[in-house]
Motif scaffolding. Sequence first.
Motif, PDB file in Angstrom:
ATOM      1  N   UNK A  20       0.758  -1.215  -0.068  1.00 25.40           N
ATOM      2  CA  UNK A  20      -0.020  -0.266  -0.023  1.00 25.40           C
ATOM      3  C   UNK A  20       0.935   1.223  -0.051  1.00 25.40           C
ATOM      4  N   UNK A  21       2.170   1.205  -0.171  1.00 26.66           N
ATOM      5  CA  UNK A  21       3.188   2.326  -0.269  1.00 26.66           C
ATOM      6  C   UNK A  21       3.198   2.801  -1.584  1.00 26.66           C
ATOM      7  N   UNK A  22       2.813   4.120  -1.559  1.00 27.98           N
ATOM      8  CA  UNK A  22       2.554   5.027  -2.772  1.00 27.98           C
ATOM      9  C   UNK A  22       4.128   5.134  -3.481  1.00 27.98           C
ATOM     10  N   UNK A  23       4.347   5.415  -4.744  1.00 27.37           N
ATOM     11  CA  UNK A  23       5.521   5.612  -5.245  1.00 27.37           C
ATOM     12  C   UNK A  23       6.063   7.296  -4.711  1.00 27.37           C
ATOM     13  N   UNK A  24       5.046   7.781  -4.832  1.00 30.26           N
ATOM     14  CA  UNK A  24       5.281   9.308  -4.352  1.00 30.26           C
ATOM     15  C   UNK A  24       4.441   9.596  -3.024  1.00 30.26           C
TER      16      UNK A  24
END
Length: 237
Positions: A20-24
Amino acid sequence: LTALYETQVRQRPGSVHTNDRLLWPPSPDDIGWIGLLAVTATVSTAGRSEMDNRLRQVKSAIGRLRREGAVTLPSENQPRHKFEHFLLRNDGGNPLGTPDEPRYVIPRRHEGVDIPVEFYTNNWMHCLTDSEIALWLGLRLLAKEHPEAHRESGVFMADRTRRLCFGLTRDAYECHATLRRFGLIKGVGNEPRWRAGRSVRLREQGLLEPLHFVLDDQTLDDSATEVIGAALQSRYW
């Protein structure tokens, strides 16, 4: 390796990988994938910012993992979010594109090959070359498979094992000299060698004797930048 570490410290052993970690990062208090990877990025002549270039490199890395079959892209059909929420695949799973693509499962204790956490926290992962890391991991696997030999006489990587099991070139194998200089491995009972690692005495007899090594994980307790910097200074100055 960063993705493996990130999921293992966040998820319980035996659980299926989620991301669930976004790139940005969505806010200054959050950390996105661009904040977990050490990439070289500057302001480009085309006007892209340093962070834009970091994002481009992270996407390129994920794309390479996709081509190698190491990750799947659940958002692949969404061009603007193609690389978001990428998922790790199990090693040795079904071929890419099959209906049942096995997801990575966080290993339980004694499963897989142990990598000391200091390899990440003391920056060794970002200071070693790809070939050095590949050889180091190969030796770790051999040490796990042959613990008694590792304790008593060290493990060795035969030429056939190097090529067929680990896919390492001879140049990559010769990184053992650098790993020894940094103190990550030690040679055991190795006589004077030719460049290719063959014993001088045994080569004269037409025999081959591979180099033997033991791992020295205590070195990982120190900062990689300091250890490597000191080793390079002592060599070139």
